[in-house]
Write a protein that holds these residues in place. Structure first.
Motif, PDB file in Angstrom:
ATOM      1  N   GLN A  72      90.188   6.779  63.953  1.00 20.19           N
ATOM      2  CA  GLN A  72      90.359   6.238  62.602  1.00 20.19           C
ATOM      3  C   GLN A  72      89.050   5.721  62.026  1.00 20.19           C
ATOM      4  OE1 GLN A  72      93.567   3.419  62.819  1.00 20.19           O
ATOM      5  NE2 GLN A  72      95.089   5.011  63.101  1.00 20.19           N
ATOM      6  N   THR A  73      88.020   6.564  62.127  1.00 21.39           N
ATOM      7  CA  THR A  73      86.734   6.213  61.546  1.00 21.39           C
ATOM      8  C   THR A  73      86.727   6.579  60.070  1.00 21.39           C
ATOM      9  OG1 THR A  73      85.782   8.361  62.059  1.00 21.39           O
ATOM     10  CG2 THR A  73      85.571   6.647  63.741  1.00 21.39           C
ATOM     11  N   THR A  74      85.657   6.233  59.394  1.00 24.18           N
ATOM     12  CA  THR A  74      85.537   6.548  57.969  1.00 24.18           C
ATOM     13  C   THR A  74      85.535   8.056  57.755  1.00 24.18           C
ATOM     14  OG1 THR A  74      84.237   4.538  57.700  1.00 24.18           O
ATOM     15  CG2 THR A  74      84.135   6.146  55.921  1.00 24.18           C
ATOM     16  N   LEU A  75      84.841   8.788  58.620  1.00 28.24           N
ATOM     17  CA  LEU A  75      84.819  10.241  58.505  1.00 28.24           C
ATOM     18  C   LEU A  75      86.202  10.832  58.745  1.00 28.24           C
ATOM     19  CD1 LEU A  75      83.193  12.800  58.054  1.00 28.24           C
ATOM     20  CD2 LEU A  75      82.651  12.791  60.497  1.00 28.24           C
ATOM     21  N   GLY A  76      86.920  10.311  59.721  1.00 29.95           N
ATOM     22  CA  GLY A  76      88.282  10.777  59.983  1.00 29.95           C
ATOM     23  C   GLY A  76      89.189  10.517  58.797  1.00 29.95           C
ATOM     24  N   ALA A  77      89.046   9.354  58.172  1.00 28.60           N
ATOM     25  CA  ALA A  77      89.841   9.050  56.975  1.00 28.60           C
ATOM     26  C   ALA A  77      89.489  10.000  55.842  1.00 28.60           C
ATOM     27  CB  ALA A  77      89.608   7.605  56.558  1.00 28.60           C
ATOM     28  N   THR A  78      88.233  10.394  55.761  1.00 25.13           N
ATOM     29  CA  THR A  78      87.821  11.359  54.739  1.00 25.13           C
ATOM     30  C   THR A  78      88.464  12.710  54.979  1.00 25.13           C
ATOM     31  OG1 THR A  78      85.722  10.194  54.516  1.00 25.13           O
ATOM     32  CG2 THR A  78      85.818  12.425  53.638  1.00 25.13           C
ATOM     33  N   TYR A  79      88.517  13.142  56.240  1.00 28.60           N
ATOM     34  CA  TYR A  79      89.185  14.407  56.568  1.00 28.60           C
ATOM     35  C   TYR A  79      90.656  14.361  56.153  1.00 28.60           C
ATOM     36  CZ  TYR A  79      85.327  16.073  59.515  1.00 28.60           C
ATOM     37  OH  TYR A  79      84.135  16.526  59.982  1.00 28.60           O
ATOM     38  N   VAL A  80      91.334  13.298  56.488  1.00 21.28           N
ATOM     39  CA  VAL A  80      92.757  13.185  56.172  1.00 21.28           C
ATOM     40  C   VAL A  80      92.962  13.106  54.662  1.00 21.28           C
ATOM     41  CG1 VAL A  80      94.799  11.727  56.440  1.00 21.28           C
ATOM     42  CG2 VAL A  80      93.331  12.188  58.402  1.00 21.28           C
ATOM     43  N   ARG A  81      92.095  12.355  53.969  1.00 19.77           N
ATOM     44  CA  ARG A  81      92.203  12.274  52.506  1.00 19.77           C
ATOM     45  C   ARG A  81      91.998  13.641  51.872  1.00 19.77           C
ATOM     46  NH1 ARG A  81      89.347   7.540  52.637  1.00 19.77           N
ATOM     47  NH2 ARG A  81      87.438   8.623  52.050  1.00 19.77           N
ATOM     48  N   SER A  82      91.095  14.424  52.440  1.00 16.52           N
ATOM     49  CA  SER A  82      90.851  15.771  51.923  1.00 16.52           C
ATOM     50  C   SER A  82      92.105  16.635  52.047  1.00 16.52           C
ATOM     51  CB  SER A  82      89.692  16.405  52.682  1.00 16.52           C
ATOM     52  OG  SER A  82      89.577  17.759  52.370  1.00 16.52           O
ATOM     53  N   LEU A  83      92.767  16.558  53.194  1.00 13.18           N
ATOM     54  CA  LEU A  83      94.021  17.303  53.373  1.00 13.18           C
ATOM     55  C   LEU A  83      95.074  16.818  52.388  1.00 13.18           C
ATOM     56  CD1 LEU A  83      95.909  19.252  54.896  1.00 13.18           C
ATOM     57  CD2 LEU A  83      96.432  17.340  56.419  1.00 13.18           C
ATOM     58  N   MET A  84      95.208  15.516  52.254  1.00  9.68           N
ATOM     59  CA  MET A  84      96.215  14.967  51.344  1.00  9.68           C
ATOM     60  C   MET A  84      95.920  15.365  49.897  1.00  9.68           C
ATOM     61  SD  MET A  84      96.756  11.244  53.102  1.00  9.68           S
ATOM     62  CE  MET A  84      97.731  10.604  51.783  1.00  9.68           C
ATOM     63  N   ARG A  85      94.639  15.387  49.524  1.00 12.18           N
ATOM     64  CA  ARG A  85      94.273  15.774  48.164  1.00 12.18           C
ATOM     65  C   ARG A  85      94.613  17.236  47.899  1.00 12.18           C
ATOM     66  NH1 ARG A  85      89.697  12.775  48.060  1.00 12.18           N
ATOM     67  NH2 ARG A  85      88.586  14.424  49.142  1.00 12.18           N
ATOM     68  N   SER A  86      94.332  18.112  48.859  1.00 14.26           N
ATOM     69  CA  SER A  86      94.647  19.530  48.663  1.00 14.26           C
ATOM     70  C   SER A  86      96.157  19.753  48.618  1.00 14.26           C
ATOM     71  CB  SER A  86      93.996  20.388  49.745  1.00 14.26           C
ATOM     72  OG  SER A  86      94.535  20.095  51.004  1.00 14.26           O
ATOM     73  N   GLN A  87      96.911  19.007  49.438  1.00 16.24           N
ATOM     74  CA  GLN A  87      98.370  19.137  49.400  1.00 16.24           C
ATOM     75  C   GLN A  87      98.916  18.596  48.071  1.00 16.24           C
ATOM     76  OE1 GLN A  87      99.188  21.247  51.376  1.00 16.24           O
ATOM     77  NE2 GLN A  87      99.914  20.488  53.315  1.00 16.24           N
ATOM     78  N   LEU A  88      98.348  17.502  47.579  1.00 17.02           N
ATOM     79  CA  LEU A  88      98.793  16.949  46.301  1.00 17.02           C
ATOM     80  C   LEU A  88      98.482  17.904  45.162  1.00 17.02           C
ATOM     81  CD1 LEU A  88      99.969  14.573  44.688  1.00 17.02           C
ATOM     82  CD2 LEU A  88      97.633  13.657  44.541  1.00 17.02           C
ATOM     83  N   ARG A  89      97.310  18.523  45.191  1.00 19.31           N
ATOM     84  CA  ARG A  89      96.949  19.498  44.152  1.00 19.31           C
ATOM     85  C   ARG A  89      97.939  20.655  44.150  1.00 19.31           C
ATOM     86  NH1 ARG A  89      92.383  21.300  46.163  1.00 19.31           N
ATOM     87  NH2 ARG A  89      91.394  19.308  45.761  1.00 19.31           N
ATOM     88  N   THR A  90      98.286  21.146  45.331  1.00 18.53           N
ATOM     89  CA  THR A  90      99.263  22.229  45.429  1.00 18.53           C
ATOM     90  C   THR A  90     100.617  21.803  44.875  1.00 18.53           C
ATOM     91  OG1 THR A  90      98.133  23.077  47.376  1.00 18.53           O
ATOM     92  CG2 THR A  90     100.395  23.790  47.060  1.00 18.53           C
ATOM     93  N   ALA A  91     101.050  20.609  45.208  1.00 18.25           N
ATOM     94  CA  ALA A  91     102.343  20.112  44.725  1.00 18.25           C
ATOM     95  C   ALA A  91     102.337  19.939  43.217  1.00 18.25           C
ATOM     96  CB  ALA A  91     102.678  18.787  45.405  1.00 18.25           C
ATOM     97  N   LEU A  92     101.243  19.430  42.654  1.00 18.54           N
ATOM     98  CA  LEU A  92     101.192  19.228  41.207  1.00 18.54           C
ATOM     99  C   LEU A  92     101.158  20.544  40.439  1.00 18.54           C
ATOM    100  CD1 LEU A  92      98.778  16.166  40.916  1.00 18.54           C
ATOM    101  CD2 LEU A  92     101.264  16.223  40.608  1.00 18.54           C
ATOM    102  N   ILE A  93     100.488  21.540  40.990  1.00 17.30           N
ATOM    103  CA  ILE A  93     100.468  22.853  40.339  1.00 17.30           C
ATOM    104  C   ILE A  93     101.870  23.453  40.330  1.00 17.30           C
ATOM    105  CG2 ILE A  93      99.658  25.240  40.578  1.00 17.30           C
ATOM    106  CD1 ILE A  93      96.983  24.056  41.544  1.00 17.30           C
ATOM    107  N   SER A  94     102.555  23.395  41.469  1.00 12.61           N
ATOM    108  CA  SER A  94     103.906  23.966  41.506  1.00 12.61           C
ATOM    109  C   SER A  94     104.870  23.155  40.647  1.00 12.61           C
ATOM    110  CB  SER A  94     104.406  24.071  42.947  1.00 12.61           C
ATOM    111  OG  SER A  94     104.482  22.804  43.533  1.00 12.61           O
ATOM    112  N   LEU A  95     104.715  21.840  40.620  1.00 15.07           N
ATOM    113  CA  LEU A  95     105.561  21.012  39.758  1.00 15.07           C
ATOM    114  C   LEU A  95     105.300  21.319  38.291  1.00 15.07           C
ATOM    115  CD1 LEU A  95     107.625  18.706  39.572  1.00 15.07           C
ATOM    116  CD2 LEU A  95     105.679  17.136  39.450  1.00 15.07           C
TER     117      LEU A  95
END
Length: 132
Positions: A40-63
């Motif tokens: 749970q380092t800062t870099l690890g949080a950045t990786y997870v945020r990146s995944l969450m951002r791409s998943q959110l972008r996909t969800a918003l486009i389909s919505l």
């Protein structure tokens, strides 16, 4: 041995290397990204945020596509009323045809696109984490 002869020369001393061999420095399957996320380092949080951002972008486009589809239905249902006269039957068959033939297949395509895109995002993240 006589007293005037020097002692025999010893072979040079050999050094023993005790470091980890190059091939074994990184355990198999270990990747820095995985440890960053696990710790749970800062870099690890950045990786997870990146995944969450791409998943959110996909969800918003389909919505957004779904909202456009469903939001345009009232306008589409007004079409038969514009072109009909008072002596023609009601536009109910047209409404059911639009719902059954156009809306549900398009909704299915949007859902299928969303699932495939989300899985692709997950695969890319897994490759990043596993270091492949």
């Amino acid at each position: 041995m006589s007293a005037d002869q020097p002692p025999p020369a010893r072979p040079p001393r050999r050094e023993t290397v005790t470091g980890v061999p190059r091939s074994a420095r990184r355990p198999p399957g270990h990747a820095p990204a995985r440890s960053e996320i696990t710790e749970q380092t800062t870099l690890g949080a950045t990786y997870v945020r990146s995944l969450m951002r791409s998943q959110l972008r996909t969800a918003l486009i389909s919505l957004g596509a779904l909202v456009l589809l469903v939001g345009s239905l009232p306008l589409l249902f007004l079409l038969p009323e514009v072109f009909t006269t008072s002596d023609l039957p009601s536009p109910a068959p047209f409404v059911w045809a639009v719902l059954g033939v156009v809306v549900y297949p398009v909704m299915w395509l949007i859902a299928r696109w969303y699932v495939r895109r989300a899985e692709r995002n997950e695969r890319a993240f897994s490759k990043l984490v596993e270091g492949r």
